[in-house]
Enzyme design. Sequence first.
Site, PDB file in Angstrom:
ATOM      1  N   GLU A 224      32.112  59.721  35.057  1.00 44.41           N
ATOM      2  CA  GLU A 224      33.062  58.685  34.647  1.00 44.41           C
ATOM      3  C   GLU A 224      32.833  58.333  33.165  1.00 44.41           C
ATOM      4  O   GLU A 224      33.762  58.318  32.381  1.00 44.41           O
ATOM      5  CB  GLU A 224      32.834  57.461  35.541  1.00 44.41           C
ATOM      6  CG  GLU A 224      33.771  56.313  35.269  1.00 44.41           C
ATOM      7  CD  GLU A 224      33.359  55.069  36.043  1.00 44.41           C
ATOM      8  OE1 GLU A 224      32.233  55.045  36.597  1.00 44.41           O
ATOM      9  OE2 GLU A 224      34.160  54.118  36.086  1.00 44.41           O
ATOM     10  N   HIS A 225      31.584  58.053  32.830  1.00 43.47           N
ATOM     11  CA  HIS A 225      31.222  57.722  31.446  1.00 43.47           C
ATOM     12  C   HIS A 225      30.247  58.759  30.914  1.00 43.47           C
ATOM     13  O   HIS A 225      29.261  59.059  31.584  1.00 43.47           O
ATOM     14  CB  HIS A 225      30.510  56.366  31.373  1.00 43.47           C
ATOM     15  CG  HIS A 225      31.258  55.242  32.025  1.00 43.47           C
ATOM     16  ND1 HIS A 225      30.910  54.748  33.260  1.00 43.47           N
ATOM     17  CD2 HIS A 225      32.321  54.526  31.620  1.00 43.47           C
ATOM     18  CE1 HIS A 225      31.732  53.769  33.581  1.00 43.47           C
ATOM     19  NE2 HIS A 225      32.608  53.604  32.614  1.00 43.47           N
TER      20      HIS A 225
ATOM     21  N   GLN B 172      24.702  50.834  33.570  1.00 48.14           N
ATOM     22  CA  GLN B 172      25.459  51.370  34.702  1.00 48.14           C
ATOM     23  C   GLN B 172      24.786  50.983  36.010  1.00 48.14           C
ATOM     24  O   GLN B 172      25.428  50.540  36.958  1.00 48.14           O
ATOM     25  CB  GLN B 172      25.563  52.897  34.602  1.00 48.14           C
ATOM     26  CG  GLN B 172      26.542  53.505  35.584  1.00 48.14           C
ATOM     27  CD  GLN B 172      27.938  52.996  35.366  1.00 48.14           C
ATOM     28  OE1 GLN B 172      28.364  52.802  34.231  1.00 48.14           O
ATOM     29  NE2 GLN B 172      28.650  52.717  36.440  1.00 48.14           N
TER      30      GLN B 172
ATOM     31  N   ASP C 154      33.701  49.071  28.012  1.00 46.78           N
ATOM     32  CA  ASP C 154      34.024  48.186  29.135  1.00 46.78           C
ATOM     33  C   ASP C 154      34.839  46.976  28.698  1.00 46.78           C
ATOM     34  O   ASP C 154      35.522  46.365  29.518  1.00 46.78           O
ATOM     35  CB  ASP C 154      32.733  47.679  29.797  1.00 46.78           C
ATOM     36  CG  ASP C 154      32.108  48.736  30.691  1.00 46.78           C
ATOM     37  OD1 ASP C 154      32.853  49.626  31.136  1.00 46.78           O
ATOM     38  OD2 ASP C 154      30.898  48.666  30.935  1.00 46.78           O
TER      39      ASP C 154
ATOM     40  N   HIS D 112      25.433  47.623  37.866  1.00 42.81           N
ATOM     41  CA  HIS D 112      26.719  47.352  38.514  1.00 42.81           C
ATOM     42  C   HIS D 112      26.572  47.245  40.025  1.00 42.81           C
ATOM     43  O   HIS D 112      27.182  46.405  40.673  1.00 42.81           O
ATOM     44  CB  HIS D 112      27.716  48.489  38.233  1.00 42.81           C
ATOM     45  CG  HIS D 112      28.603  48.218  37.069  1.00 42.81           C
ATOM     46  ND1 HIS D 112      29.479  47.182  37.028  1.00 42.81           N
ATOM     47  CD2 HIS D 112      28.744  48.857  35.879  1.00 42.81           C
ATOM     48  CE1 HIS D 112      30.127  47.188  35.873  1.00 42.81           C
ATOM     49  NE2 HIS D 112      29.693  48.192  35.148  1.00 42.81           N
TER      50      HIS D 112
ATOM     51  N   HIS E  87      73.821  75.414  49.304  1.00 40.08           N
ATOM     52  CA  HIS E  87      73.312  75.453  47.930  1.00 40.08           C
ATOM     53  C   HIS E  87      74.066  76.533  47.139  1.00 40.08           C
ATOM     54  O   HIS E  87      74.519  76.304  46.017  1.00 40.08           O
ATOM     55  CB  HIS E  87      71.814  75.780  47.914  1.00 40.08           C
ATOM     56  CG  HIS E  87      70.928  74.626  48.284  1.00 40.08           C
ATOM     57  ND1 HIS E  87      70.936  74.059  49.529  1.00 40.08           N
ATOM     58  CD2 HIS E  87      69.997  73.940  47.561  1.00 40.08           C
ATOM     59  CE1 HIS E  87      70.038  73.075  49.569  1.00 40.08           C
ATOM     60  NE2 HIS E  87      69.459  72.981  48.393  1.00 40.08           N
TER      61      HIS E  87
END
Lengths: 443, 443
Positions: B328-329, B260, B362, B263, B421
Site C-alpha cells: 500500500e505504502h 504503520q 496520510d 494503526h 442485430h
Amino acid sequence: MPHFLATADADFETRFTALLGMKREDSPDVDAAVAAIIADVRTRGDAAVIALTEKFDRLSLTPETLAFSPAEMEAEIAKVPAAERAALELAAERIRTYHARQMPKAEERWSEPTGAELGWRWTPVSAAGLYVPGGLASYPSSVLMNAIPAKVAGVERLVIACPTPGGAVNPLVLLAARLAGVDTVYRIGGAQAIAALAYGTATITPVDKITGPGNAFVAAAKRRVFGKVGIDMIAGPSEILVIADGTANPDWVAIDLLSQAEHDQSAQALLLTPDAGFAKEVVAALEKRLATLERREIAGASWRDFGTVIVTRDLSEAAALSNRVAPEHLELCVADPEALSAEITHAGAIFLGQWTPEAIGDYVGGPNHVLPTARSARFSSGLSAMDFLKRTTLARMTPEALRAIGPSAEILATSESLQAHGLSVRARLDALNCAEALKEGDA
Amino acid sequence: MPHFLATADADFETRFTALLGMKREDSPDVDAAVAAIIADVRTRGDAAVIALTEKFDRLSLTPETLAFSPAEMEAEIAKVPAAERAALELAAERIRTYHARQMPKAEERWSEPTGAELGWRWTPVSAAGLYVPGGLASYPSSVLMNAIPAKVAGVERLVIACPTPGGAVNPLVLLAARLAGVDTVYRIGGAQAIAALAYGTATITPVDKITGPGNAFVAAAKRRVFGKVGIDMIAGPSEILVIADGTANPDWVAIDLLSQAEHDQSAQALLLTPDAGFAKEVVAALEKRLATLERREIAGASWRDFGTVIVTRDLSEAAALSNRVAPEHLELCVADPEALSAEITHAGAIFLGQWTPEAIGDYVGGPNHVLPTARSARFSSGLSAMDFLKRTTLARMTPEALRAIGPSAEILATSESLQAHGLSVRARLDALNCAEALKEGDA
C-alpha cells in the site's frame, strides 16, 4: 403486452417508479455451492478443476489438456470461413484503435515552490484472465472486447477460461483470442474456472484481474474472489432505451428494440417519444418483425414482460426520464441528436442519430460493448483500457517542503492519536532545526 | 519477534512465499447477520435504522434526529481549536489541488474519413455517501480524503454516515465534512447505514456510490450492495514497505515503520535493505522508540507478528521483492530514489527519499490516503476523482460509415445467431442501396 405509459397520465410517476424498481432477473442463490467449489479448488487444485469439469461439462481433462495446445488452436481456427475472419479482423482493428486513445499519459509530475514534487504514474496489471461463456452465449465479439483493452493497457499475460460442454468449442472464439493476443485458452468454466484463475493450481498460474460475463455461478464466484483479484462489474440483464422523434424510421427503431430483446428474455427495450402516432407505428412494425425472428420466443417474452413505450411531452422530458433509467445503451434517433445528447447525464453508451444502430457498437464501432447494466451507469463505466491499469501516487518532499507542511501533519496526527505518525515528521523537523541552530552557532 | 530473512538464505523463497500468503486478519463471518440487517432496513426503513442504532450504538434517534442539524454542526465545529482548524484547512486545500489535476477532459471526440464520429464523455456520479467509522478510528483526514475527490469530480449531493456510539462525536470530523462540502451527516453506522444509503428510507435519500472504510459489518454490507450502488474497495489490513540503503537515518526509518504498526495489530511493516548493519540499527532504534509509544501494545503486536526485515543482495532485488508484495505504502529511503522508483511496478503510493515520511501522505501531501491494501495494488488504485466519474461512450455513424463497416457487423451478428442485430444494420443498408438505385434510375 408491453408497458404503455404517458407522462401526462395521472399515475405516471407511480408506474414509472415501479418500472425502475422492477426485478427482471431471478438469480438463483448459488452462493453456498460456489463457496464449496472455491474451497475445493483451493484445496485440491487441478484435481478439483478436472472433477468439476467432468461433472458440469461432461468432459474428461488431464492437467495436460486443461489448455488448448497450439496445434488444437490451429486446427479449430482453420475452420473459420474467410468472411468471418475478415469481419473479426476489422472489428479487432477498430476496437484496438478506439481503446488506444484511452491510454493516459504514463506519468504526471509537477513541482511546488518549496521544491516538493507530486504526481502519479500508471502501470498495467501483470496478468489478466477473461471468462468467456460456453455454448450459445460463447461470443467471439466479447473476446475482442475484453482482451483488446487488456493488451492495449500492456497486460503481459492474458488467459481465457471458456468451458467447452461435451468438448464443443466455437472456432471464432479461438480466432478472436488469437487476434487479440491471448496467451492461453483453458477449456474450463463455472465457479471452478474463476477459483483457478484467482488462486491458481499446479497447472494454472493465478492472474491479478478477472473480467468477462457469465452465469449465476460465475457471477457469485467473481463476487467472492473480489479483493483477492480485481474484477470488472457483475453484469445484470441488459437494456436499450431509444429516444425517437417523428423524423425516425419506425421500422429501424423497431428492429433496434428487438436487437436488445433477442438477447435474453430478461432484457429490456424502452421507447421514449413525444410522438404518440410514431410510437404506434413502431409497435406495429415491431410486431411484424418479431414474427419473422428465429429467436422470437425470447424476444417476444422480453418485449411482452419488460418492453416499455412512454409518450413524453417533449424530448427534454424523455432525456430526463432516460437519466433516471441510466440505460446501458441509448439511441438518440432524433433530428438533432447532438443537442439532445447534451441533456444526457447517465448512460453506458450513446448512439447518435438513426444511422447508428446499437448493433454497430456490439461489433465494429470501436467502443466497448461491455457496458454497465441494470441502471449501474449511474455510477460505473464500460470496460476500457483503464480497467487494466492502476495508478501509483508519487510524492517527494524537500526539507523546505517538510518545514512548510510538516507541522500541520503533526497536528492532525496528534488529533487522531497517532503518535508515531506525528513523530515521523517531528524527528525530521528537529533534525532540520538542529542543523540550523548549529549553522547559526558557527556564524 | 519479527521475521528476519535474507535473500541469500537457502530457504528464502519458501519463507517469502509464506509471508506473502500470510493471513493477517481473521474477519468474522458476519455475512448472515448483515443480510438480515439489510433486509430489515429495506422492509422497515427508518424504523429499522433507528432500532439498530439503539441496539448497536446505545443511541435513541427519531427520523428528525437521524442527521445532525445545522445548529448541532455549528456547536460541535465551534469546539475545534484554531491550530487544528488551520491544519485541516491546509490539508483540504492541498488535497483539492492534487485531485483537481486528475480530472480528465470532459469530452473526447474525433472523426473518421467516412464521417463517422467516435468518442466518450465523462460525467459525475449524482450522489455519493461516505462511511466514516465512529469511536477511535473516526478520522477527520479520511473525511477529507473521501469527500474532496467527490466534490472535485462534481458530485452534487454528498452525505456522510458516521455512528456516534453513546452520542459521542469527533468535532474535527464535522469540521472536515464542512470544509469538504458535505451536505448532510447522519449519525448512523454499521450495515444498517450502508443499507440505508444504498436503498434509502423515508428520511434518507439513496445514493449512487458508497466509499469509506469500516469494520467487518460495513465491509460485508458494501460487498452485498455492490451492483445496486458503486463501492470503492474492500479495505484490508494495511502495510508499509521501506526500501532503504545505508544513507538513510535508521531512527527515521524505524519511526516510519512504527507509524504503520501503530494503526492496527494486523498492520504490517517491512524493511528491505542490502545493508545488514543498517537493518540492525533500524531494529534497535525501533525497539527504543516502541517503548515510548502510547500505542505500544498495538504497534508491538504488529511488529512482533508481522514485522519483516529482509536483507537483499542489492536495491534492484529489493524492488523486485517489493513488486511481489505490491505494498500500500512504499518508502524509498535511498540515495537515488528516482532511479529505484523506475523499477517499481506495483505500489499504492511511493514516497521518494527520506524527507518524505509516509505520514505526510496520510494528511497534507495532497495524494489520497485511501490506497489499495493487502496486495491489491497489483490490480487497483487509490481513491481519486475518477472514482466519482463515469464514462459514456459516443458513436455517430454516417450512411457512408455504415456502408463501410456495417457488413462486418452483420456477418458477426449472424455468426453469433443474433438475427435482429444483423437486421438492424441490413435494413439501413438496404434503404441506402435502394436510394442509390433510384438515383441511378433517374440518371
